[in-house]
Design an enzyme around this catalytic site. Sequence first.
Site, PDB file in Angstrom:
ATOM      1  N   GLY A   1     105.701  36.200  52.968  1.00 43.83           N
ATOM      2  CA  GLY A   1     106.328  37.308  52.255  1.00 43.83           C
ATOM      3  C   GLY A   1     106.252  37.114  50.755  1.00 43.83           C
ATOM      4  O   GLY A   1     105.803  36.076  50.269  1.00 43.83           O
TER       5      GLY A   1
ATOM      6  N   ASN B   1      97.789  31.870  49.447  1.00 43.66           N
ATOM      7  CA  ASN B   1      98.295  32.948  48.604  1.00 43.66           C
ATOM      8  C   ASN B   1      99.756  32.674  48.286  1.00 43.66           C
ATOM      9  O   ASN B   1     100.645  33.063  49.026  1.00 43.66           O
ATOM     10  CB  ASN B   1      98.152  34.303  49.316  1.00 43.66           C
ATOM     11  CG  ASN B   1      98.979  35.374  48.642  1.00 43.66           C
ATOM     12  OD1 ASN B   1      99.288  35.279  47.455  1.00 43.66           O
ATOM     13  ND2 ASN B   1      99.363  36.397  49.392  1.00 43.66           N
TER      14      ASN B   1
ATOM     15  N   GLU C   1      96.581  31.762  59.980  1.00 42.69           N
ATOM     16  CA  GLU C   1      96.056  32.980  60.613  1.00 42.69           C
ATOM     17  C   GLU C   1      94.864  33.540  59.844  1.00 42.69           C
ATOM     18  O   GLU C   1      94.156  34.427  60.326  1.00 42.69           O
ATOM     19  CB  GLU C   1      97.156  34.042  60.728  1.00 42.69           C
ATOM     20  CG  GLU C   1      97.453  34.843  59.477  1.00 42.69           C
ATOM     21  CD  GLU C   1      98.199  34.092  58.386  1.00 42.69           C
ATOM     22  OE1 GLU C   1      98.368  34.644  57.287  1.00 42.69           O
ATOM     23  OE2 GLU C   1      98.632  32.943  58.637  1.00 42.69           O
TER      24      GLU C   1
ATOM     25  N   SER D   1     102.595  39.793  51.018  1.00 48.05           N
ATOM     26  CA  SER D   1     102.922  38.729  50.066  1.00 48.05           C
ATOM     27  C   SER D   1     102.540  39.095  48.639  1.00 48.05           C
ATOM     28  O   SER D   1     103.030  38.493  47.684  1.00 48.05           O
ATOM     29  CB  SER D   1     102.221  37.422  50.456  1.00 48.05           C
ATOM     30  OG  SER D   1     102.710  36.931  51.682  1.00 48.05           O
TER      31      SER D   1
ATOM     32  N   HIS E   1      97.862  29.714  55.019  1.00 48.07           N
ATOM     33  CA  HIS E   1      97.816  30.748  56.056  1.00 48.07           C
ATOM     34  C   HIS E   1      96.875  30.370  57.190  1.00 48.07           C
ATOM     35  O   HIS E   1      95.676  30.655  57.125  1.00 48.07           O
ATOM     36  CB  HIS E   1      97.389  32.083  55.443  1.00 48.07           C
ATOM     37  CG  HIS E   1      98.437  32.705  54.588  1.00 48.07           C
ATOM     38  ND1 HIS E   1      99.353  33.615  55.078  1.00 48.07           N
ATOM     39  CD2 HIS E   1      98.746  32.520  53.286  1.00 48.07           C
ATOM     40  CE1 HIS E   1     100.179  33.976  54.109  1.00 48.07           C
ATOM     41  NE2 HIS E   1      99.830  33.325  53.009  1.00 48.07           N
TER      42      HIS E   1
ATOM     43  N   CYS F   1     103.985  29.911  54.667  1.00 46.88           N
ATOM     44  CA  CYS F   1     104.036  30.396  53.287  1.00 46.88           C
ATOM     45  C   CYS F   1     105.485  30.551  52.793  1.00 46.88           C
ATOM     46  O   CYS F   1     106.165  29.566  52.594  1.00 46.88           O
ATOM     47  CB  CYS F   1     103.229  31.681  53.141  1.00 46.88           C
ATOM     48  SG  CYS F   1     102.728  31.998  51.437  1.00 46.88           S
ATOM     49  N   LEU F   2     105.984  31.786  52.619  1.00 47.62           N
ATOM     50  CA  LEU F   2     107.383  31.954  52.211  1.00 47.62           C
ATOM     51  C   LEU F   2     108.309  31.351  53.255  1.00 47.62           C
ATOM     52  O   LEU F   2     109.330  30.736  52.919  1.00 47.62           O
ATOM     53  CB  LEU F   2     107.703  33.431  51.994  1.00 47.62           C
ATOM     54  CG  LEU F   2     109.149  33.764  51.605  1.00 47.62           C
ATOM     55  CD1 LEU F   2     109.528  33.139  50.270  1.00 47.62           C
ATOM     56  CD2 LEU F   2     109.375  35.276  51.571  1.00 47.62           C
TER      57      LEU F   2
ATOM     58  N   GLY G   1     102.630  31.773  44.742  1.00 48.01           N
ATOM     59  CA  GLY G   1     102.912  31.478  43.338  1.00 48.01           C
ATOM     60  C   GLY G   1     104.083  30.535  43.174  1.00 48.01           C
ATOM     61  O   GLY G   1     104.429  30.157  42.050  1.00 48.01           O
TER      62      GLY G   1
END
Length: 370
Positions: A227, A297, A343, A49, A341, A255-256, A299
């Site tokens: 990602g 994580n 994980e 990522s 996340h 996430c992505l 943006g």
Amino acid sequence: YHTKAKGIVMLEDGTVFHGLSAGILGTSTGEICFNTGMTGYQEIFTDPSYYGQIMVCATAHIGNYGVDEDEKESESVKISGLICKKFSDNFSRPMADGSLQDYFEINNIVAITDVDSRALVRHVRDKGAMNVIISSVEFDQEKLKAQLAQVPSMQGLELSSKVCVKEAYTEGDENAEHRIAVMDYGTKLNILRNLSSRGAQLKVFPMDTPAEEVKEWQPDGIMLSNGPGDPSAMKDAVENIKKMLDYEIPLFGICLGHQLLSLASGLKTVKMFNGHRGINHPVINLLSGKGEVTSQNHGFVVDRDSVDANDEVELTHLHLNDDSVAGIRLKNKPAFSVQYHPEASPGPHDSRYLFDQFIEMIAEHKKINA
């Protein structure tokens, strides 16, 4: 001990920091970002990522416990470069395989150390994300400015194709109870570990694999991985996920993957001022009322107004620092996702129940359709 060469950091707004060289001698560019985690630097550096980004570590000491083959999240370092306060050439940990310096040399990573990272983090926090150039070989600021001007903005950039697998592969026991297809947009290895340890055989597919081909494998569930890059630049992936949703196969996005599921569900994404990156971000689960300390994580984020305006989407998790969208579920499809996340790697394990929730959804779906 060896004398370090000098180094320079130049931000897009013209701000300059001076330091010393670590890693290899060279020049690197990318979007600057900072991570506030006190531990887990190897997992951060190998997280796909972060592809295309120059990392600033907010914690003072980096490299002091070396690197360990078991703590990587992909097969190579994915950050474009590192800026830190103190880069340790020496390490002290019996289970370490080697030094971070050697690791960076093997992976061709430029790093600048002895920088006032506290001042740099405060500057990025206040001014927002921007591009940066770091160098230990070029110090002519006009030349650095010219090179930095050629670096594209992260907004509108598709980067998953740079880090995803090129050919599908399977992992785990072929006689496992469940089969889960993983759409690889830059997946972390610990996502795969968390799924396979819960009794699933996995098949990891390249990001551009057509939904029809994924369905042919007859998966019981589909994981949309994390990602890099801007989700709004991945229109083909979004259209592919729309087809997957029509198959009514249980689907979980991280996430992505969360952002792509959101776009496929009619929501919008926006670029954040400087993003969330750390291992102590507070999130509330609106369904259970419980709080979670999470690893984050990203943006980009799903636009809150677009969630509130969509009757087919339910907001399930909220980031407690800024009330941004941290999780959703679809009301009319077996699909849910989170921005953070579960994980971890690095980070707390508060959110690992989400993998259990996904497996339970798969088992329930199989029972209903038996």
